[in-house]
Scaffold this active site. Structure first.
Site, PDB file in Angstrom:
ATOM      1  N   ARG A  38       0.817  -1.230   0.000  1.00 55.81           N
ATOM      2  CA  ARG A  38       0.000   0.000   0.000  1.00 55.81           C
ATOM      3  C   ARG A  38       0.843   1.270   0.000  1.00 55.81           C
ATOM      4  NH1 ARG A  38      -2.998  -3.161   3.511  1.00 55.81           N
ATOM      5  NH2 ARG A  38      -4.824  -3.993   2.449  1.00 55.81           N
TER       6      ARG A  38
ATOM      7  N   LYS B  39       2.991  11.821 -11.124  1.00 52.72           N
ATOM      8  CA  LYS B  39       2.142  10.932 -11.928  1.00 52.72           C
ATOM      9  C   LYS B  39       2.931   9.665 -12.213  1.00 52.72           C
ATOM     10  CE  LYS B  39      -0.415  14.024 -14.903  1.00 52.72           C
ATOM     11  NZ  LYS B  39      -0.824  14.109 -16.309  1.00 52.72           N
TER      12      LYS B  39
ATOM     13  N   GLU C 270      10.131  19.251 -24.724  1.00 51.92           N
ATOM     14  CA  GLU C 270       9.442  19.620 -23.469  1.00 51.92           C
ATOM     15  C   GLU C 270      10.038  20.910 -22.906  1.00 51.92           C
ATOM     16  OE1 GLU C 270       6.791  18.048 -22.429  1.00 51.92           O
ATOM     17  OE2 GLU C 270       6.950  15.970 -23.125  1.00 51.92           O
TER      18      GLU C 270
ATOM     19  N   LYS D  81       7.576  23.424 -13.558  1.00 53.59           N
ATOM     20  CA  LYS D  81       6.705  22.272 -13.320  1.00 53.59           C
ATOM     21  C   LYS D  81       6.309  22.207 -11.846  1.00 53.59           C
ATOM     22  CE  LYS D  81       5.242  17.737 -14.312  1.00 53.59           C
ATOM     23  NZ  LYS D  81       5.354  16.519 -15.050  1.00 53.59           N
TER      24      LYS D  81
ATOM     25  N   GLU E  72      -4.346  17.602 -11.334  1.00 52.69           N
ATOM     26  CA  GLU E  72      -4.853  17.971 -12.651  1.00 52.69           C
ATOM     27  C   GLU E  72      -6.332  18.364 -12.631  1.00 52.69           C
ATOM     28  OE1 GLU E  72      -3.033  15.570 -15.581  1.00 52.69           O
ATOM     29  OE2 GLU E  72      -3.870  16.726 -17.234  1.00 52.69           O
TER      30      GLU E  72
ATOM     31  N   ARG F 144      -2.903  22.498 -14.157  1.00 54.28           N
ATOM     32  CA  ARG F 144      -1.899  21.538 -14.634  1.00 54.28           C
ATOM     33  C   ARG F 144      -2.080  21.227 -16.120  1.00 54.28           C
ATOM     34  NH1 ARG F 144       0.523  16.545 -11.007  1.00 54.28           N
ATOM     35  NH2 ARG F 144       1.908  15.759 -12.611  1.00 54.28           N
TER      36      ARG F 144
ATOM     37  N   ASN G 166      -0.027  20.420 -20.928  1.00 51.74           N
ATOM     38  CA  ASN G 166      -0.397  19.594 -22.086  1.00 51.74           C
ATOM     39  C   ASN G 166      -0.417  20.383 -23.388  1.00 51.74           C
ATOM     40  OD1 ASN G 166      -0.714  17.246 -20.585  1.00 51.74           O
ATOM     41  ND2 ASN G 166      -2.760  17.891 -19.952  1.00 51.74           N
TER      42      ASN G 166
ATOM     43  N   HIS H  93      -0.111  18.622 -26.674  1.00 50.07           N
ATOM     44  CA  HIS H  93      -0.139  17.188 -26.381  1.00 50.07           C
ATOM     45  C   HIS H  93      -1.362  16.464 -26.923  1.00 50.07           C
ATOM     46  CE1 HIS H  93       3.439  17.760 -24.083  1.00 50.07           C
ATOM     47  NE2 HIS H  93       3.410  16.551 -23.559  1.00 50.07           N
TER      48      HIS H  93
ATOM     49  N   HIS I 106      -0.340  13.427 -28.921  1.00 56.28           N
ATOM     50  CA  HIS I 106      -0.710  12.044 -28.573  1.00 56.28           C
ATOM     51  C   HIS I 106      -1.405  11.362 -29.752  1.00 56.28           C
ATOM     52  CE1 HIS I 106      -0.712  13.016 -23.997  1.00 56.28           C
ATOM     53  NE2 HIS I 106       0.448  12.534 -24.377  1.00 56.28           N
TER      54      HIS I 106
ATOM     55  N   HIS J 248       7.927  10.507 -28.253  1.00 52.00           N
ATOM     56  CA  HIS J 248       6.956  11.432 -27.680  1.00 52.00           C
ATOM     57  C   HIS J 248       7.345  12.895 -27.957  1.00 52.00           C
ATOM     58  CE1 HIS J 248       4.121  13.163 -24.858  1.00 52.00           C
ATOM     59  NE2 HIS J 248       5.124  13.789 -24.267  1.00 52.00           N
TER      60      HIS J 248
HETATM   61  N1  LIG Z   1       4.822  10.814 -15.266  1.00 53.73           N
HETATM   62  C1  LIG Z   1       4.804  11.859 -16.035  1.00 53.73           C
HETATM   63  O1  LIG Z   1       4.409  12.954 -15.646  1.00 53.73           O
HETATM   64  C2  LIG Z   1       5.307  11.713 -17.446  1.00 53.73           C
HETATM   65  C3  LIG Z   1       5.518  12.853 -18.238  1.00 53.73           C
HETATM   66  C4  LIG Z   1       6.035  12.675 -19.518  1.00 53.73           C
HETATM   67  C5  LIG Z   1       6.344  11.398 -19.979  1.00 53.73           C
HETATM   68  N2  LIG Z   1       6.115  10.316 -19.189  1.00 53.73           N
HETATM   69  C6  LIG Z   1       6.441   8.963 -19.643  1.00 53.73           C
HETATM   70  O2  LIG Z   1       7.838   8.890 -19.840  1.00 53.73           O
HETATM   71  C7  LIG Z   1       8.114   7.864 -20.782  1.00 53.73           C
HETATM   72  C8  LIG Z   1       9.162   8.341 -21.759  1.00 53.73           C
HETATM   73  O3  LIG Z   1      10.333   8.615 -21.034  1.00 53.73           O
HETATM   74  P1  LIG Z   1      11.758   8.748 -21.749  1.00 53.73           P
HETATM   75  O4  LIG Z   1      11.628   9.597 -22.941  1.00 53.73           O
HETATM   76  O5  LIG Z   1      12.725   9.127 -20.700  1.00 53.73           O
HETATM   77  O6  LIG Z   1      12.003   7.274 -22.323  1.00 53.73           O
HETATM   78  P2  LIG Z   1      12.751   5.953 -21.755  1.00 53.73           P
HETATM   79  O7  LIG Z   1      12.637   5.826 -20.306  1.00 53.73           O
HETATM   80  O8  LIG Z   1      12.239   4.840 -22.592  1.00 53.73           O
HETATM   81  O9  LIG Z   1      14.269   6.238 -22.147  1.00 53.73           O
HETATM   82  C9  LIG Z   1      14.620   6.369 -23.496  1.00 53.73           C
HETATM   83  C10 LIG Z   1      15.758   5.431 -23.890  1.00 53.73           C
HETATM   84  O10 LIG Z   1      16.984   5.971 -23.407  1.00 53.73           O
HETATM   85  C11 LIG Z   1      17.671   4.990 -22.630  1.00 53.73           C
HETATM   86  N3  LIG Z   1      18.394   5.767 -21.616  1.00 53.73           N
HETATM   87  C12 LIG Z   1      17.874   6.362 -20.527  1.00 53.73           C
HETATM   88  N4  LIG Z   1      18.794   7.098 -19.911  1.00 53.73           N
HETATM   89  C13 LIG Z   1      19.946   6.929 -20.595  1.00 53.73           C
HETATM   90  C14 LIG Z   1      21.267   7.445 -20.446  1.00 53.73           C
HETATM   91  N5  LIG Z   1      21.562   8.328 -19.478  1.00 53.73           N
HETATM   92  N6  LIG Z   1      22.211   7.054 -21.333  1.00 53.73           N
HETATM   93  C15 LIG Z   1      21.891   6.197 -22.341  1.00 53.73           C
HETATM   94  N7  LIG Z   1      20.664   5.705 -22.557  1.00 53.73           N
HETATM   95  C16 LIG Z   1      19.703   6.065 -21.683  1.00 53.73           C
HETATM   96  C17 LIG Z   1      16.620   4.062 -22.129  1.00 53.73           C
HETATM   97  O11 LIG Z   1      17.131   2.792 -21.826  1.00 53.73           O
HETATM   98  C18 LIG Z   1      15.651   4.023 -23.309  1.00 53.73           C
HETATM   99  O12 LIG Z   1      16.112   3.119 -24.263  1.00 53.73           O
HETATM  100  C19 LIG Z   1       6.790   7.510 -21.439  1.00 53.73           C
HETATM  101  O13 LIG Z   1       6.366   6.253 -20.971  1.00 53.73           O
HETATM  102  C20 LIG Z   1       5.845   8.606 -20.964  1.00 53.73           C
HETATM  103  O14 LIG Z   1       4.514   8.159 -20.849  1.00 53.73           O
HETATM  104  C21 LIG Z   1       5.611  10.457 -17.942  1.00 53.73           C
HETATM  105 ZN   LIG Z   2       5.070  15.406 -22.841  1.00 49.54          ZN
END
Ligand SMILES: NC(=O)c1ccc[n+]([C@@H]2O[C@H](COP(=O)([O-])OP(=O)(O)OC[C@H]3O[C@@H](n4cnc5c(N)ncnc54)[C@H](O)[C@@H]3O)[C@@H](O)[C@H]2O)c1
Ligand SMILES: [Zn+2]
Length: 359
Positions: A121, A143, A185, A227, A237, A241, A245, A248, A252, A265
């Site tokens: 939990r 999130k 971003e 942020k 949200e 917040r 977006n 977005h 999306h 993305h």
């Molecule tokens: N929670 C939120 O508020 C929020 C906001 C925006 C996006 N997201 C989520 O984030 C995700 C995308 O995140 P991302 O773009 O970081 O992608 P990711 O976590 O898939 O990382 C991208 C790639 O880079 C590699 N990588 C990571 N750090 C590295 C480093 N320092 N050196 C070499 N390689 C590295 C990873 O292994 C992966 O292959 C999506 O699932 C999206 O939905 C969440």
């Molecule tokens: Zn985004």
């Protein structure tokens, strides 16, 4: 080191930004007065580079870490991986005071955060974001969640970390394309909140593209400040917040229509923001010169700004937009820019305007 506070009453925490922070992970966790047992969740790409440093730092500080390594990429963000993580936490006998460390990009942050939110939990967790996108966006704000077959991020929670450590050195190994995607971003923060940041990005872009540590530190900190401010005023949200977006809803839909994986993305929302800027010109009077500045900045950051769609894809794009999670009462509401640095939300936009903006 720069520190950005996130003010959420009893759930407040700090975002720390500097090179070399991974070595400090253990000491930083000691201050949080957590239990001795912990688990680092990471993916194979990040793990092979940084897991050892994280592990050693925790062990030296007296913690008993274990390591959970998942496959890289969006495909790991599932309930199945969550289940695997739970099982490993149970094997390592993590208990209520134990904690998780999310070491990786947004995928790992969302996944490990969700595991932390639900195991026993809820146990504490620390974010160590290693992509630009994760440092300026996904690791801040609480999130967390995973995907279903039906769509992205459909299962999740609002669950705040206890600390966010942005080690700028980790960005050195990030692939070029991922780095550029993160910049989408960063530019977004300029458009929605901060005209000075936008102008600084225009001026310093060459140094930014070279990942100049000073520029990076200032920029990551400023994005986190924005942020944190937005999330501090609207944690779940309810309203404000939504400005995060910008671009977005269209972005999306582009991700979905073109098949997940074609565009990152950040690339999809770069196109989405340019389309939103063009809609803003028609709907709320964003000056044409500013639309052009926006498109130019994305282009010089190495990002796509336009997309070619046939009529079938266009129809699908509109259908997808109407199904976006952010739709309320069946109506798509848009965030639009009045000028660079200032947006308004809740706009109904006629489909023809979007058609025109898509070109
Ligand atoms: N929670 C939120 O508020 C929020 C906001 C925006 C996006 N997201 C989520 O984030 C995700 C995308 O995140 P991302 O773009 O970081 O992608 P990711 O976590 O898939 O990382 C991208 C790639 O880079 C590699 N990588 C990571 N750090 C590295 C480093 N320092 N050196 C070499 N390689 C590295 C990873 O292994 C992966 O292959 C999506 O699932 C999206 O939905 C969440
Ligand atoms: Zn985004």
């Amino acid at each position: 080191m720069r520190t950005v506070p996130v003010s959420l009453g009893s759930r407040s925490y700090a975002i720390k930004i500097a090179p070399g922070l991974l070595e400090q992970l253990g000491c930083e966790c000691l201050r949080l007065k957590l239990g001795q047992r912990c688990a680092i969740v990471t993916d194979t790409n990040v793990g092979k580079r940084y897991a050892k440093a994280a592990f050693n730092s925790l062990a030296t500080a007296g913690f008993a870490p274990s390591l959970i390594i998942v496959q890289p990429g969006e495909a790991a963000k599932t309930l199945k991986t969550v289940q695997t993580c739970y099982d490993q936490l149970a094997v390592h006998r993590l208990e209520r005071k134990s904690f998780l460390v999310a070491l990786g990009g947004g995928v790992i942050g969302d996944l490990a955060g969700f595991v932390a939110a639900t195991y026993l939990r809820g146990i504490p967790f620390v974010q160590v974001p290693t992509t630009l996108l994760a440092q300026v966006d996904s690791s801040v704000g609480g999130k967390v969640g995973v995907n279903l077959k039906a769509g992205k991020n459909l299962v999740g929670a609002f669950y705040q970390p206890r600390l966010v450590l942005c080690d700028l050195d980790t960005l050195k190994t990030l692939p070029e394309r991922e780095y550029h995607a993160g910049l989408a971003e960063v530019i977004k923060y300029g458009i929605i909140c901060d005209a000075r940041l936008f102008a600084r990005l225009e001026r310093d872009e060459p140094r930014l593209l070279k990942r100049d540590p000073e520029i990076l530190a200032a920029m990551v900190a400023r994005c986190c400040e924005i942020k944190a401010e937005v999330v501090g005023r609207d944690e779940t949200e309810g309203g404000l917040r939504a400005i995060l977006n910008f671009g977005h809803t269209i972005g999306h839909a582009i991700e979905a229509v073109s098949g997940y994986g074609k565009y990152l993305h950040g690339e999809a929302i770069a196109i989405g923001q340019v389309v939103a800027a063009k809609v803003s010109r028609q709907a709320v009077g964003l000056p044409e010169a500013e639309v052009q500045r926006i498109e130019r900045l994305f282009q010089s950051a190495g990002l796509p700004t336009r997309i070619k769609l046939n009529s079938v894809q266009r129809r699908k794009l509109f259908a997808t937009m109407c199904m976006d999670k952010k739709v309320s009462d069946g109506e798509v509401r848009f965030v639009l820019a009045k000028e660079i640095g200032s947006v308004t939300r809740g706009h109904r936009v006629p489909a023809e305007l979007i058609q025109q903006a898509l070109g």
